[in-house]
Each structure stands twice: as C-alpha cells, then as structure tokens.
Design a protein around this motif. Sequence first.
Motif, PDB file in Angstrom:
ATOM      1  N   GLU A  78       0.807  -1.222   0.000  1.00  0.00           N
ATOM      2  CA  GLU A  78       0.000   0.000   0.000  1.00  0.00           C
ATOM      3  C   GLU A  78       0.841   1.273   0.000  1.00  0.00           C
ATOM      4  OE1 GLU A  78      -3.019   0.169  -0.589  1.00  0.00           O
ATOM      5  OE2 GLU A  78      -3.810  -1.835  -0.174  1.00  0.00           O
ATOM      6  N   TYR A  79       2.098   1.168  -0.442  1.00  0.00           N
ATOM      7  CA  TYR A  79       2.897   2.389  -0.566  1.00  0.00           C
ATOM      8  C   TYR A  79       3.770   2.313  -1.810  1.00  0.00           C
ATOM      9  CZ  TYR A  79       5.988   6.284  -0.087  1.00  0.00           C
ATOM     10  OH  TYR A  79       6.660   7.448  -0.359  1.00  0.00           O
ATOM     11  N   ARG A  80       3.815   3.424  -2.512  1.00  0.00           N
ATOM     12  CA  ARG A  80       4.774   3.649  -3.585  1.00  0.00           C
ATOM     13  C   ARG A  80       5.074   5.137  -3.604  1.00  0.00           C
ATOM     14  NH1 ARG A  80       2.533   4.900  -8.853  1.00  0.00           N
ATOM     15  NH2 ARG A  80       3.975   3.449  -9.851  1.00  0.00           N
ATOM     16  N   GLY A  81       6.317   5.482  -3.809  1.00  0.00           N
ATOM     17  CA  GLY A  81       6.667   6.893  -3.818  1.00  0.00           C
ATOM     18  C   GLY A  81       8.166   7.087  -3.797  1.00  0.00           C
ATOM     19  N   TRP A  82       8.561   8.328  -3.571  1.00  0.00           N
ATOM     20  CA  TRP A  82       9.968   8.693  -3.595  1.00  0.00           C
ATOM     21  C   TRP A  82      10.500   8.937  -2.181  1.00  0.00           C
ATOM     22  CZ3 TRP A  82      13.038   8.370  -7.731  1.00  0.00           C
ATOM     23  CH2 TRP A  82      12.477   8.414  -9.009  1.00  0.00           C
ATOM     24  N   CYS A  83      11.734   8.555  -1.991  1.00  0.00           N
ATOM     25  CA  CYS A  83      12.444   8.837  -0.750  1.00  0.00           C
ATOM     26  C   CYS A  83      13.649   9.708  -1.106  1.00  0.00           C
ATOM     27  CB  CYS A  83      12.897   7.528  -0.107  1.00  0.00           C
ATOM     28  SG  CYS A  83      13.533   7.736   1.549  1.00  0.00           S
ATOM     29  N   TYR A  84      13.868  10.776  -0.348  1.00  0.00           N
ATOM     30  CA  TYR A  84      14.913  11.748  -0.663  1.00  0.00           C
ATOM     31  C   TYR A  84      15.944  11.789   0.466  1.00  0.00           C
ATOM     32  CZ  TYR A  84      11.228  13.393  -3.803  1.00  0.00           C
ATOM     33  OH  TYR A  84      10.231  13.469  -4.752  1.00  0.00           O
ATOM     34  N   PHE A  85      17.185  11.452   0.150  1.00  0.00           N
ATOM     35  CA  PHE A  85      18.270  11.533   1.117  1.00  0.00           C
ATOM     36  C   PHE A  85      19.115  12.746   0.751  1.00  0.00           C
ATOM     37  CE2 PHE A  85      17.029   7.057   0.903  1.00  0.00           C
ATOM     38  CZ  PHE A  85      16.728   6.835   2.238  1.00  0.00           C
ATOM     39  N   MET A  86      18.889  13.845   1.473  1.00  0.00           N
ATOM     40  CA  MET A  86      19.458  15.136   1.106  1.00  0.00           C
ATOM     41  C   MET A  86      20.982  15.141   1.166  1.00  0.00           C
ATOM     42  SD  MET A  86      16.516  16.720   0.661  1.00  0.00           S
ATOM     43  CE  MET A  86      16.672  18.504   0.765  1.00  0.00           C
ATOM     44  N   ASP A  87      21.558  14.571   2.225  1.00  0.00           N
ATOM     45  CA  ASP A  87      23.012  14.609   2.382  1.00  0.00           C
ATOM     46  C   ASP A  87      23.714  13.891   1.235  1.00  0.00           C
ATOM     47  OD1 ASP A  87      22.717  16.020   4.705  1.00  0.00           O
ATOM     48  OD2 ASP A  87      22.993  14.305   6.027  1.00  0.00           O
ATOM     49  N   GLU A  88      23.145  12.762   0.823  1.00  0.00           N
ATOM     50  CA  GLU A  88      23.756  11.976  -0.249  1.00  0.00           C
ATOM     51  C   GLU A  88      23.295  12.415  -1.634  1.00  0.00           C
ATOM     52  OE1 GLU A  88      22.026  10.832   2.250  1.00  0.00           O
ATOM     53  OE2 GLU A  88      23.199   9.393   3.418  1.00  0.00           O
ATOM     54  N   GLN A  89      22.319  13.342  -1.677  1.00  0.00           N
ATOM     55  CA  GLN A  89      21.726  13.813  -2.929  1.00  0.00           C
ATOM     56  C   GLN A  89      21.210  12.632  -3.758  1.00  0.00           C
ATOM     57  OE1 GLN A  89      24.307  16.564  -4.997  1.00  0.00           O
ATOM     58  NE2 GLN A  89      24.289  18.021  -3.312  1.00  0.00           N
ATOM     59  N   GLU A  90      20.574  11.718  -3.064  1.00  0.00           N
ATOM     60  CA  GLU A  90      20.053  10.512  -3.701  1.00  0.00           C
ATOM     61  C   GLU A  90      18.539  10.450  -3.557  1.00  0.00           C
ATOM     62  OE1 GLU A  90      20.622   5.633  -3.617  1.00  0.00           O
ATOM     63  OE2 GLU A  90      21.695   6.901  -2.175  1.00  0.00           O
ATOM     64  N   LYS A  91      17.876  10.164  -4.650  1.00  0.00           N
ATOM     65  CA  LYS A  91      16.420  10.078  -4.712  1.00  0.00           C
ATOM     66  C   LYS A  91      16.072   8.629  -5.080  1.00  0.00           C
ATOM     67  CE  LYS A  91      12.708  12.162  -7.547  1.00  0.00           C
ATOM     68  NZ  LYS A  91      12.459  13.207  -8.576  1.00  0.00           N
TER      69      LYS A  91
END
Length: 219
Positions: free
Chosen positions: A199-212
């Motif tokens: 029941e989940y799909r989406g984006w995760c944003y790791f700001m320090d690593e600049q990884e999406k």
Amino acid sequence: MAEQEYFRQALANFTFETASGGAIRHLADHGYTVEEISKKLAFPTPLERIQNTVWKHFLDKGILLLDEPGTGRGQEAYDFVAEYDRYGRKSFRRVTVQNFGGEPIHWKETVFREEKDGTLSAYLSKRCNTASQKISAYISCDFGLQSRRDPERFQQVLEILEKQERDYILGLPWERRMVYHRLDQRMCLIVARLYKNSEYRGWCYFMDEQEKVWIESRG
C-alpha cells in the motif's frame, strides 16, 4: 467595520496563543497526535484549530514540505527582530532563520529492491541512522489525494497501521496534493508497514547523499 474586525481577529489570535498555541506546538514536538493533544489542553480548543496549528508548525519547522525536496523552493522559517530608529521608535523586521528548500539538488536516482536492499524497514532505518543528527531525509506522501479520491478505501488502508500511527495520519489536514514528510522514526514505521502490505509507492529523498530513491509497490 474592517478595522474593528481586524482588531477582533487579532485579539482572538492573541487569546488562542496565550491559552493553547504554545502548548499545541510543544506537544506536537514531543510526538503527540492531534487527538492526544486535544485531551491534554487545559482550555477547550476546536479540533480543526489544533490540526491547523500543528500543520503550520510542521511547515515552519521543515517537518513537512509542500514542494519537492531539492527544488530550492522550500518554505522558510523566520523570526521577527525588533529594531529602533534614532528616535527610539520600535519596528519589527522579518528575518529568515532557515530555508528548508535549500539549493537545487541534481539528484542521483536509484530504485529500492528488496532482493538487494533487504526489507524496507531495515533499509530506511539504516539510511536515516547514518544521516546527520538533523534528519535530512524526506518521503513523499499522497494521503491528501487518497483520502479524497476514495475515502472508504483510504480508511481501509489506514487499518494496516497501529492506532497511534493511524491517529497521526488522520490528525493532520493533508492538502490535496503530494506532500513531503521528514523521514523520522514514526514515518519510517508507517511507510514500511504500508509497503509490506502493498500500500505504498513513492519517492524517498536523502538530502546529504543527494540521492532520490523510487519505492515501487509490492503489488
């Protein structure tokens, strides 16, 4: 009449702040849900007022973003600084304390895969624990869209969560748009539980690593 209405509203806001505003923000900072906050307030406060106060507070603190992280369009946290002119007259100047949008980020995009990354719960826990002390990861949330698109279905999905997790989601007045929530411990648990049940799909944003990182539904 307009001036009277202005002062009436100003007085109402001042009374609310004195009676409940600070307490609501304090309790929200300590992880209380809106329902729990309403039961702890010394003065009766409409639930909608509590919800809106918590929502604005989370926006001001960067716990919630209305623009995608890394676009450079995030909201600002600000304070008012008192200044005096040569005659001693006092005025206030708004000063930006922090810009949660920051500089634009050129994301490195990857995809989460259980076969190589392990369970989503362990993956998020590890990624967030290795981030800086100030949590700098966000997760996309479409709760506002889901709740309006199919309210009955949305309620069924939330039954997957533990009561306090469910109360937390239901207590916030999600806008009819994608919203980005700081990936704190509570949101890690919520997202992992929803994902485990497809029941989940989406984006995760790791700001320090600049990884999406794209998280695709298991279903």
